[in-house]
Write a protein that holds these residues in place. Structure first.
Motif, PDB file in Angstrom:
ATOM      1  N   UNK A  83       0.805  -1.227   0.000  1.00  0.00           N
ATOM      2  CA  UNK A  83       0.000   0.000   0.000  1.00  0.00           C
ATOM      3  C   UNK A  83       0.838   1.277   0.000  1.00  0.00           C
ATOM      4  N   UNK A  84       2.146   1.157   0.011  1.00  0.00           N
ATOM      5  CA  UNK A  84       2.994   2.336  -0.044  1.00  0.00           C
ATOM      6  C   UNK A  84       3.221   2.964   1.316  1.00  0.00           C
ATOM      7  N   UNK A  85       4.160   3.907   1.357  1.00  0.00           N
ATOM      8  CA  UNK A  85       4.479   4.582   2.618  1.00  0.00           C
ATOM      9  C   UNK A  85       3.600   5.804   2.842  1.00  0.00           C
ATOM     10  N   UNK A  86       2.794   6.162   1.853  1.00  0.00           N
ATOM     11  CA  UNK A  86       1.897   7.300   1.989  1.00  0.00           C
ATOM     12  C   UNK A  86       2.280   8.449   1.072  1.00  0.00           C
ATOM     13  N   UNK A  87       1.293   9.236   0.687  1.00  0.00           N
ATOM     14  CA  UNK A  87       1.508  10.354  -0.224  1.00  0.00           C
ATOM     15  C   UNK A  87       2.493  11.357   0.362  1.00  0.00           C
ATOM     16  N   UNK A  88       3.543  11.662  -0.408  1.00  0.00           N
ATOM     17  CA  UNK A  88       4.544  12.631   0.009  1.00  0.00           C
ATOM     18  C   UNK A  88       5.564  12.111   0.994  1.00  0.00           C
ATOM     19  N   UNK A  89       5.491  10.823   1.371  1.00  0.00           N
ATOM     20  CA  UNK A  89       6.354  10.269   2.417  1.00  0.00           C
ATOM     21  C   UNK A  89       7.579   9.535   1.872  1.00  0.00           C
ATOM     22  N   UNK A  90       7.844   9.631   0.594  1.00  0.00           N
ATOM     23  CA  UNK A  90       9.001   8.951   0.013  1.00  0.00           C
ATOM     24  C   UNK A  90      10.299   9.462   0.639  1.00  0.00           C
ATOM     25  N   UNK A  91      11.231   8.551   0.881  1.00  0.00           N
ATOM     26  CA  UNK A  91      12.565   8.900   1.351  1.00  0.00           C
ATOM     27  C   UNK A  91      13.533   9.014   0.170  1.00  0.00           C
ATOM     28  N   UNK A  92      13.353   8.171  -0.828  1.00  0.00           N
ATOM     29  CA  UNK A  92      14.283   8.130  -1.959  1.00  0.00           C
ATOM     30  C   UNK A  92      14.293   9.427  -2.769  1.00  0.00           C
ATOM     31  N   UNK A  93      13.208  10.187  -2.716  1.00  0.00           N
ATOM     32  CA  UNK A  93      13.168  11.456  -3.455  1.00  0.00           C
ATOM     33  C   UNK A  93      14.048  12.528  -2.801  1.00  0.00           C
ATOM     34  N   UNK A  94      14.532  12.264  -1.589  1.00  0.00           N
ATOM     35  CA  UNK A  94      15.332  13.244  -0.860  1.00  0.00           C
ATOM     36  C   UNK A  94      16.790  13.175  -1.306  1.00  0.00           C
ATOM     37  N   UNK A  95      16.973  13.295  -2.620  1.00  0.00           N
ATOM     38  CA  UNK A  95      18.281  13.344  -3.285  1.00  0.00           C
ATOM     39  C   UNK A  95      19.042  12.022  -3.239  1.00  0.00           C
ATOM     40  N   UNK A  96      18.358  10.916  -2.873  1.00  0.00           N
ATOM     41  CA  UNK A  96      18.992   9.602  -2.958  1.00  0.00           C
ATOM     42  C   UNK A  96      18.880   9.047  -4.383  1.00  0.00           C
ATOM     43  N   UNK A  97      17.697   9.181  -4.987  1.00  0.00           N
ATOM     44  CA  UNK A  97      17.461   8.654  -6.326  1.00  0.00           C
ATOM     45  C   UNK A  97      17.597   9.771  -7.358  1.00  0.00           C
ATOM     46  N   UNK A  98      18.625   9.722  -8.227  1.00  0.00           N
ATOM     47  CA  UNK A  98      18.758  10.742  -9.279  1.00  0.00           C
ATOM     48  C   UNK A  98      17.593  10.668 -10.266  1.00  0.00           C
ATOM     49  N   UNK A  99      17.217  11.812 -10.809  1.00  0.00           N
ATOM     50  CA  UNK A  99      16.121  11.910 -11.786  1.00  0.00           C
ATOM     51  C   UNK A  99      14.799  11.393 -11.217  1.00  0.00           C
ATOM     52  N   UNK A 100      14.582  11.639  -9.931  1.00  0.00           N
ATOM     53  CA  UNK A 100      13.366  11.133  -9.286  1.00  0.00           C
ATOM     54  C   UNK A 100      12.105  11.748  -9.869  1.00  0.00           C
ATOM     55  N   UNK A 101      12.173  12.949 -10.407  1.00  0.00           N
ATOM     56  CA  UNK A 101      10.985  13.596 -10.954  1.00  0.00           C
ATOM     57  C   UNK A 101      10.878  13.436 -12.468  1.00  0.00           C
ATOM     58  N   UNK A 102      11.859  12.790 -13.099  1.00  0.00           N
ATOM     59  CA  UNK A 102      11.823  12.619 -14.558  1.00  0.00           C
ATOM     60  C   UNK A 102      11.742  11.127 -14.895  1.00  0.00           C
ATOM     61  N   UNK A 103      12.865  10.523 -15.288  1.00  0.00           N
ATOM     62  CA  UNK A 103      12.844   9.140 -15.763  1.00  0.00           C
ATOM     63  C   UNK A 103      12.443   8.133 -14.691  1.00  0.00           C
ATOM     64  N   UNK A 104      12.716   8.443 -13.418  1.00  0.00           N
ATOM     65  CA  UNK A 104      12.466   7.468 -12.356  1.00  0.00           C
ATOM     66  C   UNK A 104      11.328   7.894 -11.429  1.00  0.00           C
ATOM     67  N   UNK A 105      10.411   8.681 -11.950  1.00  0.00           N
ATOM     68  CA  UNK A 105       9.248   9.077 -11.159  1.00  0.00           C
ATOM     69  C   UNK A 105       8.402   7.861 -10.775  1.00  0.00           C
ATOM     70  N   UNK A 106       8.362   6.855 -11.644  1.00  0.00           N
ATOM     71  CA  UNK A 106       7.566   5.662 -11.348  1.00  0.00           C
ATOM     72  C   UNK A 106       8.019   5.006 -10.044  1.00  0.00           C
TER      73      UNK A 106
END
Length: 403
Positions: free
Chosen positions: A246-269
């Motif tokens: 069910x996911x960690x919840x809307x807006x609660x991602x940790x990987x988007x905090x500069x851990x995952x490059x291109x989190x808002x482009x190619x790796x948004x999924x």
């Protein structure tokens, strides 16, 4: 068939398709806003930089879509050659004046945005192929030469795309061309002369480039170098794993905090999967499947309304098929890259990933499909024919008019 704007307003719409597109746009804005918070704050000092630009691109897309819906298909059919030549010209222009990012020249700087030419080229290919197949459909089904004639213009386009380089778009275009040929009734052996040469060229370019070869080998085992070549994929896989059911919840991602490059482009999924889990992923895939089904349904109805002899409706039907293949294939490749099934291609998740060019051109393409549906419905009403297609086989079209 030219219809005035006041009459188009009276037409029915495929509200299922419109609803699916609207849902993806809303999810896209939500996820771009969520996944780009950290990188926006780091480089621009506020959390909504990329969200604002994505909203602007969608606003431009809505305006463009409204215009497209009011342009008769006859205009597109008459101008298909010029649209294709414009695409070739832009590909040359981007190689000369384009903005280089990570060793690739794919974007033309337009001031307010950087325009990715390959996104326009995909639309130009769909329109050009639809016009060619509507006019030479019988020859394509019976004569080898009718397909060979396509190799010169599309071969030149493939070479220009590979010079950027843009392997992902080249592959997508090759599959679109092949799919439209097969739907138009061309024999399966034409697959060999359309996709195989481009695939062979891609393989050659990969094995002769140590950098590209490293990207391919690292996607096969990203954990062999998790802090080097495999870093991006391993971080994406961590995000996918954290999402669970069910996911960690809307807006609660940790990987988007500069851990995952291109989190808002190619790796948004990957960020979407982390926040919404497997249930959300299945729902998202369902939306793309729904768009594919509705595009194919619109294409089948247009092709079979009056048979392939009705050039205008056949042209529109082929456009609907081409756009459906484009959106579904690009979504499948992007999701596959995030799951580690394919090497990184630089393709966006349609209507979701950050990228003004992609959002704008896909909205234009889907608006064109809606125009196809509107003209088909109007033609059927005028002829007193029921709107449902008579067969499920898109290639099983015969000449003559159904009463």
């Amino acid at each position: 068939m030219t219809l005035t704007p006041d009459r188009t307003r009276q037409w029915d719409l495929d509200w299922v398709l419109v609803g699916a597109v609207a849902a993806l746009m809303a999810l896209g804005l939500l996820m771009v806003g969520s996944s780009s918070v950290a990188i926006s704050e780091k480089y621009f000092g506020h959390a909504t930089h990329f969200l604002g630009r994505q909203a602007m691109a969608m606003g431009l897309g809505l305006v463009a879509a409204w215009v497209i819906v009011h342009v008769p298909l006859s205009v597109w059919r008459q101008q298909r050659g010029k649209l294709f030549l414009l695409g070739l010209g832009l590909l040359i222009l981007v190689l000369v004046f384009g903005r280089e990012v990570n060793g690739a020249k794919r974007w033309l700087p337009l001031g307010v945005m950087n325009f990715q030419v390959s996104e326009y080229v995909k639309l130009a290919v769909v329109v050009f192929m639809a016009g060619y197949l509507a006019r030479h459909g019988q020859a394509v089904r019976e004569q080898y030469e009718a397909v060979i004639r396509l190799m010169l213009p599309f071969g030149a386009m493939a070479v220009l795309l590979l010079m950027e380089p843009d392997f992902g778009s080249t592959f997508v275009i090759a599959v679109i061309i092949t799919g439209m040929l097969l739907i138009a009734g061309a024999p399966w052996r034409y697959f060999v002369i359309t996709v195989v040469p481009i695939a062979a060229l891609l393989v050659f370019m990969i094995i002769t480039s140590p950098y590209r070869m490293a990207r391919v080998s690292n996607f096969l085992d990203p954990w062999a170098d998790p802090f080097g070549q495999g870093y991006q994929l391993t971080q994406a896989l961590i995000a996918l794993g954290r999402g669970e059911w069910l996911g960690v919840g809307m807006g609660e991602s940790v990987q988007k905090l500069l851990y995952l490059p291109d989190a808002h482009t190619d790796f948004l999924f990957a960020i979407f999967a982390e926040e919404y889990g497997l249930v959300g992923v299945l729902a998202l895939i369902g939306l793309y499947a729904l768009i594919l089904i509705r595009c194919f349904r619109i294409g089948r109805r247009a092709n079979q309304a009056f048979g392939t002899e009705a050039t205008q409706t056949h042209f529109g039907g082929l456009i609907a098929y081409g756009v459906g293949i484009w959106v579904a294939l690009q979504a499948m490749i992007n999701i596959g890259v995030n799951l580690g099934l394919f090497p990184t291609k630089g393709l966006t998740l349609p209507l979701m990933s950050y990228g003004g060019s992609s959002v704008l051109m896909i909205m234009v393409a889907l608006a064109l499909v809606i125009r196809v549906d509107m003209e088909t419905r109007q033609a059927l009403k005028q002829a007193g024919v029921h709107a449902e297609p008579r067969s499920t086989d898109p290639a099983d079209s015969k000449g003559g008019e159904h009463g």
